[in-house]
Design an enzyme around this catalytic site. Sequence first.
Site, PDB file in Angstrom:
ATOM      1  N   CYS A 145      20.586  22.557  62.602  1.00 11.01           N
ATOM      2  CA  CYS A 145      22.229  22.512  62.663  1.00 11.01           C
ATOM      3  C   CYS A 145      22.085  20.817  62.827  1.00 11.01           C
ATOM      4  CB  CYS A 145      22.811  22.590  64.053  1.00 11.01           C
ATOM      5  SG  CYS A 145      22.748  24.952  64.111  1.00 11.01           S
ATOM      6  N   HIS A 181      29.524  20.185  65.031  1.00 11.83           N
ATOM      7  CA  HIS A 181      28.877  20.897  64.628  1.00 11.83           C
ATOM      8  C   HIS A 181      29.798  22.145  65.500  1.00 11.83           C
ATOM      9  CE1 HIS A 181      26.198  24.030  63.137  1.00 11.83           C
ATOM     10  NE2 HIS A 181      25.505  24.325  65.115  1.00 11.83           N
ATOM     11  N   ASN A 226      28.735  29.904  63.028  1.00 11.71           N
ATOM     12  CA  ASN A 226      28.345  28.388  63.233  1.00 11.71           C
ATOM     13  C   ASN A 226      27.675  28.996  61.517  1.00 11.71           C
ATOM     14  OD1 ASN A 226      25.641  27.273  63.344  1.00 11.71           O
ATOM     15  ND2 ASN A 226      25.393  27.709  65.066  1.00 11.71           N
TER      16      ASN A 226
END
Length: 332
Positions: free
Chosen positions: A116, A256, A286
């Site tokens: 990520c 994020h 996500n």
Amino acid sequence: MDKIRSAITGVGAYLPEYRLTNDELSTMIDTTDEWIMKRIGIKERRILKGEGKATSHMGAEAVKNLLEKTNTTVDEVDMLICATITPDMPFPATANIIADKVGIHNAWSFDLNAACSGFIFALSTATQFIESGRYKKVVVVAADMMSSITNYKDRTTCPLFGDAGTAILLEPTNEDVGIIDYINRVDGLGRHHLHMKAGGSLSPASCETVQNGEHFVYQEGQAVFKAAVSSMADVAVEIMDKYNLKSEDVNWLVPHQANLRIIDATARRMGIKKEQVLINIEKYGNTTAATIPLCLWDFEKQLKKGDNIVLAAFGAGFTWGSVYLKWAYDSK
Ligand code: UT7
């Protein structure tokens, strides 16, 4: 200003059409829209479907979108870096497959694995090549097909992830805009809490690894949550302090998008108001490496030249990092 800075001069994206909603997920696992919205903040996520389609498809479409938007020809691209943890195959690099699909042949390319934090790590890396003066146009792709490694029988992970491809163009500038600085960190001990057990040299794919579901994301959610909340805020605050940035000096925080509660906690630690935070987790979930550029793409029209932007990410590895940049253009 004498120093060459590296500036983001365009953003492209590709989103698969299929929307996997919380209501559909509720028919697959024991969950509810209410639980997912309250604990994570996601309403739906995009899923890539179709024979022969993988991460490189999304990456290539995002690059095409980027080149068209920025009036860039394939021959002008000097380098392409692809941040992904879901490459089409272990080798060759998905970056090379994307370059071939788009027709970029005068460049070199490679993949970067930072989960990520992939976009932030790739952006920091690409920035070196621009600042050196040797490269004029570097494309950073951040793309992940998380649906290919998600277990849709595991209610603790499958509501989290979605698929997306993104691409940004980096170019040199002598103006007071662009990437000012970055702080990136890793802690390899974090691997125990978030990883994929099999498919690598430690445990090559076998009937047993498939039967045991070891080719899916393994996550200890609470341990990752705690580390994400503290680490993401730590580096974001550190970069603000380094540049004497008060919360009111920051036009946008682009975090994020893993969990709305992590985003809220990070913004709170930085003293940033909700209106200053770019959030689209509700629509896409996500998307791993792609979340931050997907936000920049989604909110591009609101970004103004000179805006102070702080990016912050946390991911498997553990990896985490923060970038301070001044936005380089007003979008048309
Ligand atoms: O981007 C890379 C980094 N990844 C992250 O940042 C993810 C970080 N972790 C998280 O976001 C959260 O830990 C999760 C969203 C994964 C889980 O949320 P949580 O609030 O930490 O839930 P939990 O794991 O503590 O579980 C609480 C309860 C459990 O039930 P019991 O044992 O209390 O009866 C779970 O079984 O919630 C249950 N649960 C669910 N219930 C309904 C877990 N998943 C679900 C679900 N629907 N989908």
